[in-house]
Scaffold this motif. Structure first.
Motif, mmCIF file in Angstrom:
data_model
loop_
_atom_site.group_PDB
_atom_site.id
_atom_site.type_symbol
_atom_site.label_atom_id
_atom_site.label_comp_id
_atom_site.label_asym_id
_atom_site.label_seq_id
_atom_site.Cartn_x
_atom_site.Cartn_y
_atom_site.Cartn_z
ATOM 1 N N PRO A 116 -12.433 -16.614 -4.240
ATOM 2 C CA PRO A 116 -12.511 -15.150 -4.179
ATOM 3 C C PRO A 116 -11.734 -14.542 -3.019
ATOM 4 C CG PRO A 116 -14.522 -16.094 -3.307
ATOM 5 C CD PRO A 116 -13.686 -17.251 -3.775
ATOM 6 N N VAL A 117 -10.410 -14.487 -3.151
ATOM 7 C CA VAL A 117 -9.562 -13.905 -2.102
ATOM 8 C C VAL A 117 -9.293 -12.433 -2.415
ATOM 9 C CG1 VAL A 117 -8.500 -16.081 -1.433
ATOM 10 C CG2 VAL A 117 -7.478 -14.735 -3.274
ATOM 11 N N VAL A 118 -9.142 -11.654 -1.355
ATOM 12 C CA VAL A 118 -8.917 -10.211 -1.491
ATOM 13 C C VAL A 118 -7.758 -9.797 -0.597
ATOM 14 C CG1 VAL A 118 -9.917 -7.910 -1.183
ATOM 15 C CG2 VAL A 118 -11.362 -9.795 -1.978
ATOM 16 N N ASN A 119 -6.846 -8.998 -1.139
ATOM 17 C CA ASN A 119 -5.726 -8.471 -0.369
ATOM 18 C C ASN A 119 -6.226 -7.302 0.478
ATOM 19 O OD1 ASN A 119 -3.509 -6.426 0.112
ATOM 20 N ND2 ASN A 119 -2.261 -8.054 -0.772
ATOM 21 N N ILE A 120 -5.987 -7.379 1.805
ATOM 22 C CA ILE A 120 -6.426 -6.299 2.700
ATOM 23 C C ILE A 120 -5.256 -5.496 3.256
ATOM 24 C CG2 ILE A 120 -8.571 -7.456 3.363
ATOM 25 C CD1 ILE A 120 -7.106 -8.173 6.050
ATOM 26 N N ALA A 121 -4.029 -5.997 3.113
ATOM 27 C CA ALA A 121 -2.845 -5.276 3.597
ATOM 28 C C ALA A 121 -1.596 -5.891 2.977
ATOM 29 C CB ALA A 121 -2.755 -5.323 5.121
ATOM 30 N N GLN A 122 -0.535 -5.068 2.865
ATOM 31 C CA GLN A 122 0.691 -5.507 2.196
ATOM 32 C C GLN A 122 1.918 -5.042 2.979
ATOM 33 O OE1 GLN A 122 0.762 -7.556 -0.566
ATOM 34 N NE2 GLN A 122 2.951 -7.643 -0.129
ATOM 35 N N PRO A 123 2.316 -5.799 4.029
ATOM 36 C CA PRO A 123 3.475 -5.410 4.838
ATOM 37 C C PRO A 123 4.798 -5.436 4.078
ATOM 38 C CG PRO A 123 2.098 -6.999 6.005
ATOM 39 C CD PRO A 123 1.635 -6.969 4.592
ATOM 40 N N PHE A 124 4.917 -6.339 3.101
ATOM 41 C CA PHE A 124 6.166 -6.454 2.336
ATOM 42 C C PHE A 124 6.104 -5.532 1.124
ATOM 43 C CE2 PHE A 124 7.069 -9.753 5.113
ATOM 44 C CZ PHE A 124 8.220 -10.450 4.808
ATOM 45 N N LYS A 125 7.039 -4.586 1.069
ATOM 46 C CA LYS A 125 7.097 -3.614 -0.028
ATOM 47 C C LYS A 125 7.945 -4.139 -1.187
ATOM 48 C CE LYS A 125 7.095 0.596 -1.948
ATOM 49 N NZ LYS A 125 5.874 1.137 -2.592
ATOM 50 N N THR A 126 8.985 -4.907 -0.849
ATOM 51 C CA THR A 126 9.978 -5.342 -1.831
ATOM 52 C C THR A 126 10.072 -6.864 -1.864
ATOM 53 O OG1 THR A 126 11.233 -3.355 -1.255
ATOM 54 C CG2 THR A 126 12.374 -5.004 -2.562
ATOM 55 N N SER A 127 10.372 -7.413 -3.038
ATOM 56 C CA SER A 127 10.518 -8.862 -3.197
ATOM 57 C C SER A 127 11.891 -9.333 -2.747
ATOM 58 C CB SER A 127 10.309 -9.243 -4.665
ATOM 59 O OG SER A 127 10.728 -10.577 -4.907
ATOM 60 N N GLY A 128 11.923 -10.491 -2.089
ATOM 61 C CA GLY A 128 13.198 -11.084 -1.671
ATOM 62 C C GLY A 128 13.593 -12.272 -2.528
ATOM 63 N N THR A 160 10.313 -5.058 4.312
ATOM 64 C CA THR A 160 9.123 -4.432 4.896
ATOM 65 C C THR A 160 9.323 -2.922 5.050
ATOM 66 O OG1 THR A 160 9.913 -4.911 7.142
ATOM 67 C CG2 THR A 160 8.423 -6.514 6.131
ATOM 68 N N ALA A 161 10.567 -2.466 4.995
ATOM 69 C CA ALA A 161 10.852 -1.037 5.120
ATOM 70 C C ALA A 161 10.101 -0.260 4.035
ATOM 71 C CB ALA A 161 12.356 -0.783 5.002
ATOM 72 N N GLY A 162 9.517 0.850 4.410
ATOM 73 C CA GLY A 162 8.807 1.678 3.433
ATOM 74 C C GLY A 162 7.351 1.329 3.282
ATOM 75 N N SER A 163 6.896 0.288 3.969
ATOM 76 C CA SER A 163 5.475 -0.065 3.912
ATOM 77 C C SER A 163 4.833 0.190 5.268
ATOM 78 C CB SER A 163 5.286 -1.543 3.546
ATOM 79 O OG SER A 163 3.915 -1.911 3.677
ATOM 80 N N ASN A 164 3.685 0.848 5.244
ATOM 81 C CA ASN A 164 2.909 1.008 6.478
ATOM 82 C C ASN A 164 1.765 -0.004 6.533
ATOM 83 O OD1 ASN A 164 1.139 1.989 4.586
ATOM 84 N ND2 ASN A 164 0.860 4.002 5.523
ATOM 85 N N GLY A 165 1.770 -0.897 5.545
ATOM 86 C CA GLY A 165 0.733 -1.923 5.475
ATOM 87 C C GLY A 165 -0.246 -1.699 4.342
ATOM 88 N N ALA A 166 -0.334 -0.469 3.861
ATOM 89 C CA ALA A 166 -1.250 -0.166 2.761
ATOM 90 C C ALA A 166 -0.644 -0.639 1.436
ATOM 91 C CB ALA A 166 -1.526 1.327 2.705
ATOM 92 N N LEU A 167 -1.463 -1.246 0.604
ATOM 93 C CA LEU A 167 -1.003 -1.712 -0.700
ATOM 94 C C LEU A 167 -0.788 -0.523 -1.629
ATOM 95 C CD1 LEU A 167 -0.531 -3.966 -2.823
ATOM 96 C CD2 LEU A 167 -2.991 -3.961 -3.233
ATOM 97 N N ASP A 168 0.391 -0.442 -2.217
ATOM 98 C CA ASP A 168 0.701 0.596 -3.188
ATOM 99 C C ASP A 168 0.129 0.150 -4.536
ATOM 100 O OD1 ASP A 168 2.098 1.989 -5.325
ATOM 101 O OD2 ASP A 168 3.470 2.728 -3.802
ATOM 102 N N GLU A 169 -0.757 0.965 -5.098
ATOM 103 C CA GLU A 169 -1.430 0.567 -6.333
ATOM 104 C C GLU A 169 -0.451 0.364 -7.485
ATOM 105 O OE1 GLU A 169 -5.489 1.647 -8.831
ATOM 106 O OE2 GLU A 169 -4.871 2.916 -7.160
ATOM 107 N N ALA A 170 0.635 1.130 -7.488
ATOM 108 C CA ALA A 170 1.639 0.968 -8.551
ATOM 109 C C ALA A 170 2.327 -0.390 -8.422
ATOM 110 C CB ALA A 170 2.658 2.091 -8.481
ATOM 111 N N ASP A 171 2.601 -0.814 -7.185
ATOM 112 C CA ASP A 171 3.213 -2.127 -6.959
ATOM 113 C C ASP A 171 2.258 -3.238 -7.391
ATOM 114 O OD1 ASP A 171 5.399 -0.838 -5.890
ATOM 115 O OD2 ASP A 171 4.816 -1.164 -3.809
ATOM 116 N N TYR A 172 0.991 -3.037 -7.086
ATOM 117 C CA TYR A 172 -0.037 -4.014 -7.484
ATOM 118 C C TYR A 172 -0.092 -4.123 -9.007
ATOM 119 C CZ TYR A 172 -4.690 -5.838 -8.577
ATOM 120 O OH TYR A 172 -5.739 -6.560 -9.104
#
Length: 327
Positions: A94-106, A281-293
């Motif tokens: 049961p893992v949970v994402n608490i932050a998402q520094p990476f906005k874009t995939s490399g 990481t540009a464009g991310s403040n750490g909050a997970l974007d629900e659309a990206d999820y």
């Protein structure tokens, strides 16, 4: 006298408990490199210390599976690609994402141009190097969506289990290999290959990108207010480190080098990596974007008869930490 000793003992125990309450152990997904610069910068600049935290950063490696480390209590937080984490969650961790520094995939595939590959359709009949240990999920989902079998043959691709290097491409064992924009692609060029000899397919451009390098914790720990408070401080300091790294890539690369106990990394390579990572990481403040999820989940569910996950996850991410850390 007895009362004095008891009081002293209690004070010592309380101080030890307080120290432990401030301890945070982070398990990286891979070895010390600029992919994780934000955390090393936060430590070097004293951002964790400012929050009252004592942070230990554990490097990863080919024999280290972050979900297993987290499950075994070896870390408070792990970094993991979302496909791997969601697969682990569906299998019972049961893992949970608490932050998402990476906005874009490399993530991308790098192919020899002389193989005649110009489009995804041209993958048929070719051998493609793919990382496993959870990294294979985006590729398998992509091929399923494209209607291309991964069982070999003229109408399918032959999947080569790729080590974490570029040798299969250089040695012509594979027509294409998995690379990251910030790492292995540069290694191919460093080997003397001209970019004109290559064709690349970025997952981001193909519409099958999935989120990478998120921060994950065990769900049960989020019911502890003290743990939540500690994670709020950790995320706040980490994102401060990431933004500093983005703005000061050369300094961030040097900090990474200073923390590389193996001595395997070069400053030039880490500066190049940091510049590429900063784009992700540009464009991310750490909050997970629900659309990206949701895009990630949809990609993983679109696996036909063999999807990465069989149902949309519930409770796999929370904004509780970032809501407090960033406001």
């Amino acid at each position: 006298m007895k009362h004095l000793i008891t009081a002293a003992s209690l004070a010592f125990v309380a101080s030890q408990a307080s120290a432990q309450d401030n301890d945070v152990t982070l398990q990286l997904q891979w070895v010390t490199q600029s992919q994780f610069a934000g955390y090393y910068v936060a430590q070097d600049k004293g951002y964790y210390e400012e929050e009252g935290l004592n942070v230990t950063i554990l490097p990863g490696g080919p024999d280290i599976a972050p979900p297993q480390v987290l499950a075994g209590g070896g870390a408070d937080v792990m970094l993991n690609w979302m496909p791997s984490a969601l697969s682990a969650r569906e299998k019972g961790l049961p893992v949970v994402n608490i932050a998402q520094p990476f906005k874009t995939s490399g993530l991308m595939l790098t192919c020899w141009k002389d193989t005649g590959i110009t489009s995804v359709e041209d993958f048929k009949g070719k051998t493609i190097g793919v990382w496993f240990f959870g990294n294979e999920y985006p590729f398998l989902s992509w091929m399923s969506q494209a209607g291309i079998s991964t069982d070999g043959g003229e109408d399918g691709v032959t999947v080569l289990k790729q080590g974490f290097n570029v040798d299969p491409l250089l040695q012509r064992q594979a027509d294409c290999i998995s690379t990251m924009t910030y790492n292995e692609y540069g290694q191919v060029l460093d080997a003397g290959v001209n970019p004109d000899e290559l064709v690349t397919f970025k997952y981001e451009d193909q519409g099958v990108a999935t989120l990478e390098d998120g921060m994950w914790v065990l769900e049960e720990n989020l019911s502890d207010p003290a743990f939540v408070d500690k994670m709020v401080k950790f995320v706040r300091a980490s994102m401060k480190g990431w933004k500093y790294a983005e703005e000061n890539p050369a300094e961030a690369a040097q900090i990474v080098i200073d923390n590389d106990e193996t001595g395997a990394q070069s400053l030039e390579a880490q500066e190049r990596m940091m510049n590429e990572v900063a784009l992700l990481t540009a464009g991310s403040n750490g909050a997970l974007d629900e659309a990206d999820y949701q895009r990630t989940v949809d990609t993983l569910l679109a696996g036909g008869s063999d999807p990465v996950i069989s149902a949309a996850p519930e409770g796999a991410w929370t904004s509780v930490i970032t809501d407090q850390a960033l406001n």
